[in-house]
Design a protein around this motif. Structure first.
Motif, PDB file in Angstrom:
ATOM      1  N   PRO A  68       0.821  -1.211   0.000  1.00  0.00           N
ATOM      2  CA  PRO A  68       0.000   0.000   0.000  1.00  0.00           C
ATOM      3  C   PRO A  68       0.857   1.265   0.000  1.00  0.00           C
ATOM      4  O   PRO A  68       2.071   1.201   0.181  1.00  0.00           O
ATOM      5  CB  PRO A  68      -0.801  -0.131   1.290  1.00  0.00           C
ATOM      6  N   GLY A  69       0.186   2.397  -0.198  1.00  0.00           N
ATOM      7  CA  GLY A  69       0.902   3.660  -0.221  1.00  0.00           C
ATOM      8  C   GLY A  69       0.061   4.748  -0.850  1.00  0.00           C
ATOM      9  O   GLY A  69      -1.173   4.659  -0.910  1.00  0.00           O
ATOM     10  N   SER A  70       0.734   5.773  -1.349  1.00  0.00           N
ATOM     11  CA  SER A  70       0.064   6.893  -1.998  1.00  0.00           C
ATOM     12  C   SER A  70      -0.625   6.439  -3.280  1.00  0.00           C
ATOM     13  O   SER A  70       0.000   5.795  -4.130  1.00  0.00           O
ATOM     14  CB  SER A  70       1.101   7.984  -2.324  1.00  0.00           C
ATOM     15  N   TYR A  71      -1.882   6.787  -3.420  1.00  0.00           N
ATOM     16  CA  TYR A  71      -2.631   6.404  -4.625  1.00  0.00           C
ATOM     17  C   TYR A  71      -1.926   6.918  -5.881  1.00  0.00           C
ATOM     18  O   TYR A  71      -1.674   6.167  -6.826  1.00  0.00           O
ATOM     19  CB  TYR A  71      -4.053   6.968  -4.552  1.00  0.00           C
ATOM     20  N   THR A  72      -1.586   8.209  -5.874  1.00  0.00           N
ATOM     21  CA  THR A  72      -0.950   8.809  -7.051  1.00  0.00           C
ATOM     22  C   THR A  72       0.426   8.216  -7.295  1.00  0.00           C
ATOM     23  O   THR A  72       0.787   7.888  -8.430  1.00  0.00           O
ATOM     24  CB  THR A  72      -0.838  10.335  -6.883  1.00  0.00           C
ATOM     25  N   GLY A  73       1.216   8.074  -6.233  1.00  0.00           N
ATOM     26  CA  GLY A  73       2.554   7.518  -6.367  1.00  0.00           C
ATOM     27  C   GLY A  73       2.533   6.109  -6.940  1.00  0.00           C
ATOM     28  O   GLY A  73       3.310   5.772  -7.840  1.00  0.00           O
ATOM     29  N   LEU A  74       1.625   5.289  -6.437  1.00  0.00           N
ATOM     30  CA  LEU A  74       1.521   3.914  -6.929  1.00  0.00           C
ATOM     31  C   LEU A  74       1.098   3.876  -8.390  1.00  0.00           C
ATOM     32  O   LEU A  74       1.622   3.089  -9.181  1.00  0.00           O
ATOM     33  CB  LEU A  74       0.520   3.124  -6.080  1.00  0.00           C
ATOM     34  N   ARG A  75       0.158   4.728  -8.756  1.00  0.00           N
ATOM     35  CA  ARG A  75      -0.299   4.758 -10.149  1.00  0.00           C
ATOM     36  C   ARG A  75       0.847   5.123 -11.091  1.00  0.00           C
ATOM     37  O   ARG A  75       1.002   4.540 -12.166  1.00  0.00           O
ATOM     38  CB  ARG A  75      -1.433   5.775 -10.333  1.00  0.00           C
ATOM     39  N   ILE A  76       1.668   6.075 -10.690  1.00  0.00           N
ATOM     40  CA  ILE A  76       2.784   6.508 -11.532  1.00  0.00           C
ATOM     41  C   ILE A  76       3.795   5.380 -11.705  1.00  0.00           C
ATOM     42  O   ILE A  76       4.227   5.080 -12.826  1.00  0.00           O
ATOM     43  CB  ILE A  76       3.461   7.756 -10.927  1.00  0.00           C
ATOM     44  N   GLY A  77       4.178   4.745 -10.598  1.00  0.00           N
ATOM     45  CA  GLY A  77       5.161   3.675 -10.662  1.00  0.00           C
ATOM     46  C   GLY A  77       4.676   2.466 -11.430  1.00  0.00           C
ATOM     47  O   GLY A  77       5.389   1.916 -12.280  1.00  0.00           O
ATOM     48  N   VAL A  78       3.458   2.051 -11.157  1.00  0.00           N
ATOM     49  CA  VAL A  78       2.905   0.865 -11.821  1.00  0.00           C
ATOM     50  C   VAL A  78       2.682   1.132 -13.307  1.00  0.00           C
ATOM     51  O   VAL A  78       2.948   0.266 -14.151  1.00  0.00           O
ATOM     52  CB  VAL A  78       1.601   0.413 -11.123  1.00  0.00           C
ATOM     53  N   SER A  79       2.206   2.317 -13.645  1.00  0.00           N
ATOM     54  CA  SER A  79       1.988   2.645 -15.060  1.00  0.00           C
ATOM     55  C   SER A  79       3.301   2.604 -15.837  1.00  0.00           C
ATOM     56  O   SER A  79       3.360   2.076 -16.959  1.00  0.00           O
ATOM     57  CB  SER A  79       1.357   4.034 -15.189  1.00  0.00           C
ATOM     58  N   ALA A  80       4.350   3.146 -15.244  1.00  0.00           N
ATOM     59  CA  ALA A  80       5.659   3.136 -15.901  1.00  0.00           C
ATOM     60  C   ALA A  80       6.167   1.708 -16.068  1.00  0.00           C
ATOM     61  O   ALA A  80       6.669   1.327 -17.128  1.00  0.00           O
ATOM     62  CB  ALA A  80       6.656   3.965 -15.093  1.00  0.00           C
ATOM     63  N   ALA A  81       6.049   0.917 -15.016  1.00  0.00           N
ATOM     64  CA  ALA A  81       6.534  -0.464 -15.051  1.00  0.00           C
ATOM     65  C   ALA A  81       5.765  -1.288 -16.081  1.00  0.00           C
ATOM     66  O   ALA A  81       6.364  -2.039 -16.872  1.00  0.00           O
ATOM     67  CB  ALA A  81       6.400  -1.104 -13.669  1.00  0.00           C
TER      68      ALA A  81
END
Length: 220
Positions: A68-81
């Motif tokens: 878990p973590g920041s909604y926005t932060g996770l979206r950015i990282g996962v989208s890039a990956a």
């Protein structure tokens, strides 16, 4: 041999690491209050590859901190990956963010590590790990009060950006705190991602979503 790019964006720290067979080659990271992941992440990735003379096509997999973590932060990282994995046709590996935090601490075997991610007000996302970094509880959203963890008689190391707000309330001798805030870092992802790669413990690139926890619990 496996060349893996590790991405961590679940909290205030934007962190990217290159590793070969679980051994760190290089890392770039920064922790900022304004969550600059969107502008920093791709720059870090490009810089790491260029500075280490690695063609992006040489990557064997991409690992991402899943939450878990920041909604926005996770979206950015996962989208890039996911974008990299899709374009390069390589595996996507997901790693628990709380385990990434826990692995930054070495403790005695009769104690527990309790990584905590701030969920605002007096709430944290937390999970218990033993000295070997084995999870011994489920990940939960916990509202901290004076009776939290009364049922546990072991020494507990509270770490992560959610830990500081617990100090005044959870202040008996069984609770131990670090002097500095420990954010998750891609450095601790390297060994985990390589182990998962060897076991083919990978995700479906098309359908993988971050583990938000809060949204999951509200929908239960």
């Amino acid at each position: 041999m496996a060349l893996i790019l590790n991405i961590e964006t679940a909290t205030k720290k934007c962190s990217v690491a290159l590793a070969k067979s679980g051994k760190l080659i290089a890392i770039k990271e920064i922790a900022e209050e304004n969550f600059s992941h969107a502008e920093k992440l791709h720059v870090f990735i490009e810089s790491l590859l260029k500075e280490n003379a690695i063609d992006i096509k040489e990557l064997n997999a991409v690992a991402v901190s899943k939450g878990p973590g920041s909604y926005t932060g996770l979206r950015i990282g996962v989208s890039a990956a996911k974008g990299l994995c899709y374009a390069l046709e390589i595996p996507l590996i997901a790693i628990d963010t709380l385990e990434v935090i826990a692995r930054q601490l070495v403790i005695e075997h009769d104690a527990l590590i309790v990584p905590m991610i701030d969920a605002r007000r007096m709430e944290v996302f937390a999970r218990f790990y033993d000295a070997d970094y084995k999870a011994v509880s489920e990940t939960k959203a916990i509202i901290i009060d004076k009776d939290t963890f009364n049922h546990i008689d072991k020494k507990m190391y509270l770490i992560g950006d959610g830990a500081p707000k617990c100090k005044e309330i959870l202040n008996t001798s069984k609770f131990l705190y670090c002097e500095e805030i420990i954010f998750p870092s891609a450095n601790e992802m390297t060994a985990i991602s390589y182990e998962k790669y060897q076991k083919s413990d990978i995700e479906d690139v098309a359908y993988f979503e971050p583990f938000y926890l809060k949204d999951f619990m509200l929908n239960k």
